[in-house]
Motif scaffolding. Structure first.
Motif, PDB file in Angstrom:
ATOM      1  N   GLY A  92      29.835  41.091 -22.985  1.00  9.25           N
ATOM      2  CA  GLY A  92      30.921  41.264 -23.937  1.00  9.25           C
ATOM      3  C   GLY A  92      32.099  40.354 -23.657  1.00  9.25           C
ATOM      4  N   GLU A  93      33.198  40.656 -24.332  1.00 10.82           N
ATOM      5  CA  GLU A  93      34.398  39.836 -24.229  1.00 10.82           C
ATOM      6  C   GLU A  93      35.418  40.396 -23.245  1.00 10.82           C
ATOM      7  N   ARG A  94      35.163  41.608 -22.726  1.00  9.26           N
ATOM      8  CA  ARG A  94      36.170  42.242 -21.867  1.00  9.26           C
ATOM      9  C   ARG A  94      36.414  41.455 -20.587  1.00  9.26           C
ATOM     10  N   PHE A  95      35.335  40.939 -19.990  1.00  8.38           N
ATOM     11  CA  PHE A  95      35.520  40.242 -18.712  1.00  8.38           C
ATOM     12  C   PHE A  95      36.261  38.919 -18.886  1.00  8.38           C
ATOM     13  N   LYS A  96      36.270  38.374 -20.115  1.00  8.71           N
ATOM     14  CA  LYS A  96      36.960  37.113 -20.358  1.00  8.71           C
ATOM     15  C   LYS A  96      38.455  37.308 -20.548  1.00  8.71           C
ATOM     16  N   THR A  97      38.870  38.513 -20.925  1.00  9.79           N
ATOM     17  CA  THR A  97      40.283  38.772 -21.215  1.00  9.79           C
ATOM     18  C   THR A  97      40.954  39.674 -20.199  1.00  9.79           C
ATOM     19  N   LEU A  98      40.192  40.511 -19.511  1.00 12.34           N
ATOM     20  CA  LEU A  98      40.777  41.458 -18.572  1.00 12.34           C
ATOM     21  C   LEU A  98      40.393  41.105 -17.137  1.00 12.34           C
ATOM     22  N   PRO A  99      41.316  41.249 -16.189  1.00 11.17           N
ATOM     23  CA  PRO A  99      40.983  41.009 -14.774  1.00 11.17           C
ATOM     24  C   PRO A  99      39.920  42.005 -14.309  1.00 11.17           C
ATOM     25  N   THR A 100      39.150  41.599 -13.335  1.00  7.50           N
ATOM     26  CA  THR A 100      38.078  42.449 -12.823  1.00  7.50           C
ATOM     27  C   THR A 100      37.926  42.246 -11.325  1.00  7.50           C
ATOM     28  N   ILE A 101      37.740  43.354 -10.606  1.00  7.72           N
ATOM     29  CA  ILE A 101      37.394  43.300  -9.183  1.00  7.72           C
ATOM     30  C   ILE A 101      36.117  44.112  -8.994  1.00  7.72           C
ATOM     31  N   PRO A 102      34.995  43.460  -8.720  1.00 12.73           N
ATOM     32  CA  PRO A 102      33.735  44.201  -8.556  1.00 12.73           C
ATOM     33  C   PRO A 102      33.667  44.887  -7.197  1.00 12.73           C
ATOM     34  N   SER A 103      32.751  45.806  -7.084  1.00 11.32           N
ATOM     35  CA  SER A 103      32.485  46.438  -5.797  1.00 11.32           C
ATOM     36  C   SER A 103      31.671  45.479  -4.937  1.00 11.32           C
ATOM     37  N   ALA A 104      32.203  45.116  -3.785  1.00  9.82           N
ATOM     38  CA  ALA A 104      31.547  44.130  -2.927  1.00  9.82           C
ATOM     39  C   ALA A 104      30.173  44.618  -2.469  1.00  9.82           C
ATOM     40  N   HIS A 105      30.077  45.884  -2.129  1.00 10.35           N
ATOM     41  CA  HIS A 105      28.811  46.390  -1.620  1.00 10.35           C
ATOM     42  C   HIS A 105      27.757  46.436  -2.723  1.00 10.35           C
ATOM     43  N   VAL A 106      28.144  46.865  -3.922  1.00 11.29           N
ATOM     44  CA  VAL A 106      27.192  46.903  -5.038  1.00 11.29           C
ATOM     45  C   VAL A 106      26.707  45.498  -5.367  1.00 11.29           C
ATOM     46  N   LEU A 107      27.638  44.522  -5.372  1.00  6.68           N
ATOM     47  CA  LEU A 107      27.253  43.150  -5.655  1.00  6.68           C
ATOM     48  C   LEU A 107      26.307  42.606  -4.594  1.00  6.68           C
ATOM     49  N   ALA A 108      26.579  42.918  -3.335  1.00  4.58           N
ATOM     50  CA  ALA A 108      25.707  42.468  -2.245  1.00  4.58           C
ATOM     51  C   ALA A 108      24.311  43.074  -2.382  1.00  4.58           C
ATOM     52  N   MET A 109      24.227  44.322  -2.832  1.00  8.80           N
ATOM     53  CA  MET A 109      22.925  44.967  -3.014  1.00  8.80           C
ATOM     54  C   MET A 109      22.140  44.325  -4.157  1.00  8.80           C
ATOM     55  N   HIS A 110      22.836  43.931  -5.220  1.00 11.05           N
ATOM     56  CA  HIS A 110      22.158  43.239  -6.315  1.00 11.05           C
ATOM     57  C   HIS A 110      21.568  41.905  -5.830  1.00 11.05           C
ATOM     58  N   VAL A 111      22.340  41.187  -5.015  1.00 13.07           N
ATOM     59  CA  VAL A 111      21.853  39.911  -4.494  1.00 13.07           C
ATOM     60  C   VAL A 111      20.674  40.130  -3.555  1.00 13.07           C
ATOM     61  N   GLN A 112      20.746  41.164  -2.732  1.00 17.86           N
ATOM     62  CA  GLN A 112      19.623  41.460  -1.843  1.00 17.86           C
ATOM     63  C   GLN A 112      18.345  41.747  -2.623  1.00 17.86           C
ATOM     64  N   GLN A 113      18.486  42.434  -3.742  1.00 20.14           N
ATOM     65  CA  GLN A 113      17.311  42.735  -4.557  1.00 20.14           C
ATOM     66  C   GLN A 113      16.691  41.455  -5.115  1.00 20.14           C
ATOM     67  N   LEU A 114      17.550  40.515  -5.523  1.00 23.13           N
ATOM     68  CA  LEU A 114      17.039  39.239  -6.027  1.00 23.13           C
ATOM     69  C   LEU A 114      16.440  38.390  -4.914  1.00 23.13           C
ATOM     70  N   GLU A 115      16.900  38.590  -3.693  1.00 24.33           N
ATOM     71  CA  GLU A 115      16.391  37.818  -2.558  1.00 24.33           C
ATOM     72  C   GLU A 115      15.044  38.321  -2.054  1.00 24.33           C
ATOM     73  N   THR A 116      14.632  39.502  -2.517  1.00 26.43           N
ATOM     74  CA  THR A 116      13.368  40.070  -2.054  1.00 26.43           C
ATOM     75  C   THR A 116      12.196  39.191  -2.483  1.00 26.43           C
ATOM     76  N   GLY A 117      11.271  38.973  -1.574  1.00 23.95           N
ATOM     77  CA  GLY A 117      10.112  38.128  -1.859  1.00 23.95           C
ATOM     78  C   GLY A 117      10.314  36.704  -1.392  1.00 23.95           C
ATOM     79  N   GLY A 118       9.278  35.910  -1.524  1.00 30.44           N
ATOM     80  CA  GLY A 118       9.331  34.535  -1.048  1.00 30.44           C
ATOM     81  C   GLY A 118      10.103  33.614  -1.966  1.00 30.44           C
ATOM     82  N   PHE A 119      10.555  32.498  -1.410  1.00 33.72           N
ATOM     83  CA  PHE A 119      11.311  31.504  -2.166  1.00 33.72           C
ATOM     84  C   PHE A 119      10.459  30.293  -2.527  1.00 33.72           C
TER      85      PHE A 119
END
Length: 499
Positions: free
Chosen positions: A383-410
């Motif tokens: 949506g357009e909200r992130f383009k107009t409003l400031p945002t601070i994500p949860s660091a731990h949640v973001l790190a967990m999303h990246v870990q999930q994408l890192e699962t498996g071989g490269f």
């Protein structure tokens, strides 16, 4: 090697390849190897480029310069500032080989000096609430970002979430101050040093004031100042900090980083996805420790309230602050407060049973927000909200999303790297720069921030169970007459069994 050579393609910048490569090359290439690749391209084409600007060699030379410039501008803090040998190699090459033949050399040296000055300037600021050092009022510059619209080609849409925005938070009942209550025997000594010497006298002893100032300030005031404090630590992180977090000991659920584990003691040999010689900045640990400190502070403030009346008032205040934070898209503080209130001991407090129903619903609302954040790695970019409003994500949640994408071989069976996987990882971490470019502009209240810093520092290493055990308000009280009658009935039944 083909993945590295693609950065020299003429459309590499336009297609976002360069930006994504600069975030993810550490999975298959060290900083030294990538730098040497660029320097070899420049060395082999520099002399020819100065003679005929229309040849292919000139294009290769110029593109190598552009990539080197982008690398310095976007990743200086995580690659060059932490690796003096890499920085010296680059500066020596530019000074001896590039500067005498090409004016671009002076530009690169100036760029390095500017990046170094910014890094040195930020090093003198407070990096987290653990350090207890006063920062300057206004010396915060936005981090330069080359990734502007990496999420434009995201075809997957996040599940819709019904945001319950309220028109106003409503007044919070203010209770007059009762007797001061402190528990100094089980708390670690605060490390204020000179940090408190410049504070007004009424704020120097925040531990003596207790939680009463939290009651006196409005929800909006506390939300704004906690957001500004959170923004200070978030603005200093880099997308690369969220990569390879398993090697730093970051795990799902419970506490992200154990307090007893120091930054230096973390072993990078376990689950390390980067190459062994690749240097990794560990600022993510600092972010997660700061989050853990705030959660512990919330729990400690709850269990040290000496009356049930104050406990209910403070519980309502924390829930309303968390609601206000997530409505203002400060998901980091909202989730930190939620974690503090979900502490096992805090959840057993009598205050929950007498909490107003409307306030109790906020707890379920916060849990729904947590589920929403965990549902999709790019949900905050929709949506357009992130383009107009400031945002601070949860660091731990973001790190967990990246870990999930890192699962498996490269790599695939033929040895080629899975660029689709690397690109998806780059898109997720690029949110960090996208959010940093739109900061909050609240007016700072340095007195309130000083009070909050000291309270967080005082309780960050506290044992919640020990604090709760020393406070009778944390236990369900049984009336004396009813308790005495229960004892008499029990004795009467025991007497009857022996007759």
């Amino acid at each position: 090697l083909s993945v590295v050579f693609l950065v020299l393609h003429r459309n590499a910048f336009l297609e976002g390849y360069v930006q994504q490569f600069l975030y993810t090359f550490r999975y298959f290439c060290t900083q030294e190897e990538f730098l040497q690749f660029l320097l070899d391209r420049i060395s082999s084409t520099l002399s020819s480029a100065s003679l005929d600007p229309s040849t292919s060699l000139t294009k290769i030379c110029n593109r190598s310069f552009y990539i080197l410039q982008a690398w310095i501008e976007d990743c200086y803090s995580v690659d060059f500032a932490t690796n003096t040998h890499l920085l010296c190699t680059l500066k020596e090459f530019i000074s001896s080989k590039v500067a005498p033949l090409n004016g671009y050399g002076e530009r690169l040296l100036s760029l390095i000096e500017d990046a170094s000055a910014r890094k040195s300037g930020s090093a003198h600021q407070c990096s987290s609430t653990d350090q207890c050092e006063e920062e300057g009022k206004e010396d915060r510059k936005t981090l330069h970002s080359l990734c502007k619209k990496l999420s434009e080609d995201v075809s997957r849409k996040a599940r819709n979430f019904n945001w319950k925005l309220t028109k106003g938070m409503g007044p919070i009942a203010q209770y007059q101050r009762e007797r001061l209550y402190t528990i100094s025997s089980v708390l670690p000594k605060p490390c204020y040093n000179s940090f408190t010497e410049e504070f007004p006298a009424s704020f120097v002893k925040a531990d003596e004031v207790g939680p009463y100032l939290l009651i006196e300030y409005s929800v909006q005031q506390l939300c704004c100042q906690l957001t500004l404090l959170q923004q200070e630590v978030f603005r200093k992180c880099h997308p690369v900090h969220f990569l390879n977090s398993r090697a730093l000991g970051v795990k799902d659920k419970c506490v992200a980083v154990q307090k007893a584990v120091s930054t230096e003691a973390v072993s990078l040999k376990v689950c390390n996805l980067f190459l062994s010689k690749c240097i990794q900045d560990q600022y993510l640990l600092q972010l997660l420790r700061n989050a853990d400190s705030i959660s512990t502070w919330v729990a400690a403030e709850m269990v040290t309230c000496h009356t049930s009346k104050l406990q209910v008032s403070l519980l309502s205040k924390f829930l309303l602050i968390a609601k206000c934070c997530y409505e203002q898209r400060n998901f980091a503080t909202a989730m930190q407060i939620l974690a503090g209130l979900e502490n096992l001991i805090v959840r057993q407090l009598p205050a929950w049973k007498i909490l107003p129903a409307k306030v109790t619903e906020i707890m379920e609302e916060l849990k729904a927000v947590e589920v929403f954040l965990k549902s999709d790695s790019l949900c905050l970019m929709e949506g357009e909200r992130f383009k107009t409003l400031p945002t601070i994500p949860s660091a731990h949640v973001l790190a967990m999303h990246v870990q999930q994408l890192e699962t498996g071989g490269f790599t695939m069976t033929n040895g080629a790297h899975k660029w689709t996987k690397l690109r998806n990882i780059a898109k997720v971490v690029s949110q960090v720069h996208a959010f940093q470019e739109n900061p909050y502009t609240y007016t700072p209240d340095f007195k309130l921030q000083s009070y909050l810093r000291q309270r967080i520092t005082r309780f960050k290493d506290a044992d919640i169970s020990t604090l709760a055990a020393d406070n009778c308000a944390n236990f369900h009280q049984i009336p004396a007459e009813k308790h005495s009658r229960k004892i008499q009935d029990t004795l009467r039944r025991m007497k009857a069994t022996f007759q």
